[in-house]
Design a protein around this motif. Structure first.
Motif, short mmCIF file in Angstrom:
data_model
loop_
_atom_site.label_atom_id
_atom_site.label_comp_id
_atom_site.label_asym_id
_atom_site.label_seq_id
_atom_site.Cartn_x
_atom_site.Cartn_y
_atom_site.Cartn_z
N VAL A 68 4.58 27.56 34.18
CA VAL A 68 3.63 26.48 34.64
C VAL A 68 2.64 24.80 34.21
CG1 VAL A 68 2.29 29.22 34.03
CG2 VAL A 68 2.36 27.65 32.46
N ARG A 69 2.27 23.89 34.81
CA ARG A 69 1.03 22.84 34.83
C ARG A 69 1.34 23.07 32.98
NH1 ARG A 69 -4.31 22.83 36.10
NH2 ARG A 69 -4.36 23.56 34.43
N GLY A 70 2.04 21.54 32.90
CA GLY A 70 2.27 20.83 31.67
C GLY A 70 3.50 21.53 30.56
N ASP A 71 4.27 22.36 30.81
CA ASP A 71 5.05 22.57 30.47
C ASP A 71 6.45 22.24 31.32
OD1 ASP A 71 6.57 24.58 28.92
OD2 ASP A 71 4.94 25.65 28.39
N LEU A 72 7.00 21.81 30.04
CA LEU A 72 8.79 20.95 30.66
C LEU A 72 10.29 22.36 30.64
CD1 LEU A 72 8.16 17.10 30.40
CD2 LEU A 72 7.10 18.71 32.39
N HIS A 73 9.50 23.51 29.56
CA HIS A 73 10.41 24.61 29.49
C HIS A 73 11.18 24.92 30.49
CE1 HIS A 73 8.73 23.20 25.28
NE2 HIS A 73 9.55 22.85 24.94
N ASP A 74 12.55 24.40 31.49
CA ASP A 74 12.82 25.53 32.23
C ASP A 74 13.71 26.48 32.49
OD1 ASP A 74 14.99 23.47 32.22
OD2 ASP A 74 13.68 22.61 34.06
N ILE A 75 14.95 26.62 30.65
CA ILE A 75 15.89 27.05 30.81
C ILE A 75 15.41 28.80 31.38
CG2 ILE A 75 17.57 27.67 29.52
CD1 ILE A 75 17.29 24.57 28.37
N GLY A 76 14.38 28.94 30.37
CA GLY A 76 14.46 30.58 30.09
C GLY A 76 13.62 31.05 31.73
N LYS A 77 12.91 29.95 32.17
CA LYS A 77 12.55 30.62 33.30
C LYS A 77 13.96 30.16 34.54
CE LYS A 77 11.65 26.98 36.59
NZ LYS A 77 12.92 26.55 37.57
N ASN A 78 14.55 29.59 34.51
CA ASN A 78 16.17 29.56 35.70
C ASN A 78 16.90 30.90 34.70
OD1 ASN A 78 15.15 27.48 36.79
ND2 ASN A 78 16.28 25.91 35.13
N LEU A 79 16.73 31.38 34.24
CA LEU A 79 17.59 32.28 33.99
C LEU A 79 16.90 34.02 34.61
CD1 LEU A 79 18.39 32.50 29.79
CD2 LEU A 79 19.82 33.03 31.51
N VAL A 80 16.04 33.15 34.39
CA VAL A 80 14.72 34.64 34.87
C VAL A 80 15.61 34.63 36.66
CG1 VAL A 80 13.03 35.84 35.93
CG2 VAL A 80 12.64 34.99 33.37
N ALA A 81 14.82 33.56 37.30
CA ALA A 81 15.69 33.31 38.34
C ALA A 81 16.95 33.74 39.01
CB ALA A 81 15.99 32.37 38.87
N ILE A 82 18.14 33.34 38.14
CA ILE A 82 19.29 33.25 37.77
C ILE A 82 19.42 35.48 38.15
CG2 ILE A 82 21.87 33.79 37.10
CD1 ILE A 82 20.94 31.20 35.89
N MET A 83 18.89 35.56 37.40
CA MET A 83 19.00 37.45 37.04
C MET A 83 17.93 38.30 38.19
SD MET A 83 20.58 37.83 33.79
CE MET A 83 20.67 39.32 33.48
N LEU A 84 17.23 37.57 38.98
CA LEU A 84 16.32 38.48 39.75
C LEU A 84 17.39 37.98 40.77
CD1 LEU A 84 12.79 37.13 38.86
CD2 LEU A 84 13.58 39.42 39.20
N ARG A 85 18.04 37.00 41.52
CA ARG A 85 18.48 36.91 42.54
C ARG A 85 20.15 37.51 42.61
NH1 ARG A 85 17.81 30.89 42.13
NH2 ARG A 85 16.11 30.31 43.38
N GLY A 86 20.19 38.10 40.94
CA GLY A 86 21.42 38.85 41.11
C GLY A 86 21.33 40.23 41.48
N ALA A 87 19.89 40.60 40.85
CA ALA A 87 19.41 41.67 41.02
C ALA A 87 19.25 42.47 42.59
CB ALA A 87 17.98 42.14 40.29
N GLY A 88 19.34 40.90 43.77
CA GLY A 88 19.35 41.25 45.09
C GLY A 88 17.54 40.45 44.92
N PHE A 89 16.65 40.33 44.62
CA PHE A 89 15.60 39.33 44.87
C PHE A 89 15.85 38.13 45.79
CE2 PHE A 89 14.28 42.48 41.76
CZ PHE A 89 13.04 43.57 42.65
N GLU A 90 14.58 37.81 46.88
CA GLU A 90 14.63 36.27 47.30
C GLU A 90 14.31 35.60 45.95
OE1 GLU A 90 13.88 33.63 51.29
OE2 GLU A 90 14.32 35.91 51.03
N VAL A 91 14.09 34.37 45.65
CA VAL A 91 13.42 33.60 43.94
C VAL A 91 12.89 32.78 45.45
CG1 VAL A 91 13.34 32.36 42.23
CG2 VAL A 91 14.18 34.92 42.49
#
Ligand code: B1M
Length: 210
Positions: free
Chosen positions: A96-119
């Motif tokens: 979200v706005r004002g927040d530059l932490h993206d490692i966790g978010k990127n992990l969520v993206a990787i795992m969701l893609r792994g589970a078959g979702f289009e991210v």
């Protein structure tokens, strides 16, 4: 020293070359990617967070650790993503706005893609309007928001409120996550769900889109 401990130690030293190499060695030894992630990389990053909190190290050290984390994640990403199946629907994801932490978010993206979702990865420092427009334009079933700072958590409520104001709530579900978040906070701001880590995010998004 055990390989996972060495990965964590190299990450804490900000040695991206060693983290990449050791992650490769751990895979060659037959360790599961998820174990390398949880016990090596995330373990090391949690230790960094603790030292940062105690003022034993400073922002540049944390940045180096984050760079090293990505050196390991780059190796694991294809393997984590390969666990996927047929495409299950779209998820718009961002920090979200004002927040530059993206490692966790990127992990969520990787795992969701792994589970078959289009991210649809909106990146970090994402304004509420952008989440909502992206959800509408892409036909996403879920908007996923990450926040690591107590000061940026309230932006999630802005997104939830804007989705409602534009008549998208109900069709587009919201899931929130990040270290300072909780199920109680998710409920308080009217989000559809809270996920405590990337693996849990898959379960939650599957449930929301079932
Ligand atoms: Co920052 N930082 N940081 N930082 N940083 C924290 C968050 C902090 C807790 C450190 C501390 O004091 N102990 C603290 C926040 C305190 C608070 O708000 N109460 C803090 C601070 C204060 C700051 C700055 C303000 C420092 C300053 O400038 N003085 C500044 C803010 C910048 C900004 O965002 N505007 C800042 C900057 C940075 C760096 C840029 C140096 C770097 C980020 C680099 C990057 O992300 N590219 C950084 C880092 C690395 C951290 C720590 C050390 C590690 C975060 C991390 O990546 N963890 C962190 C301490 C900590 O959390 N232990 C800290 C590993 C990652 C895998 O975990 O992100 O929690 P995490 O994601 C988890 C779950 O939370 C969940 O799944 C993941 C695991 O599977 N999850 C979701 C996350 N998002 C999800 C979304 C979901 C579902 C699950 O659904 C959509």
């Amino acid at each position: 020293m055990e390989i996972l401990t060495r990965i964590g130690a190299a990450l804490q030293e900000g040695d991206d070359e060693a983290v990449g190499r050791l992650t490769g060695e751990a895979l060659a030894e037959g360790l599961a990617p998820r174990r390398i992630l949880d016990e090596g990389l995330i373990g090391g990053m949690n230790a960094i967070g603790e030292q940062f909190r105690r003022h034993e190290l400073f922002l540049p050290d944390v940045l180096l650790a984050a760079k090293a984390m990505y050196a390991g994640l780059d190796r694991l990403q294809p393997l984590l993503a390969a666990e996927g199946g047929a495409l299950r629907g779209k998820v718009c994801l961002g920090t979200v706005r004002g927040d530059l932490h993206d490692i966790g978010k990127n992990l969520v993206a990787i795992m969701l893609r792994g589970a078959g979702f289009e991210v649809v990865d909106l990146g970090r420092d994402v304004a509420p309007r952008r989440f909502v427009d992206a959800a509408r334009e892409t036909g996403a079933l879920v908007v996923g928001m990450s926040a690591l700072l107590t000061t940026t958590m309230p932006v999630m409520k802005e997104v939830v409120d804007l989705l409602r104001a534009e008549g998208l709530a109900g069709r587009v579900k919201t899931v929130v996550g990040g270290a300072p978040l909780s199920a109680a906070y998710a409920k308080e701001i009217g989000a559809d769900a809270y996920a405590y880590d990337a693996a849990h995010a898959i379960e939650v998004v599957k449930r929301l889109t079932a």
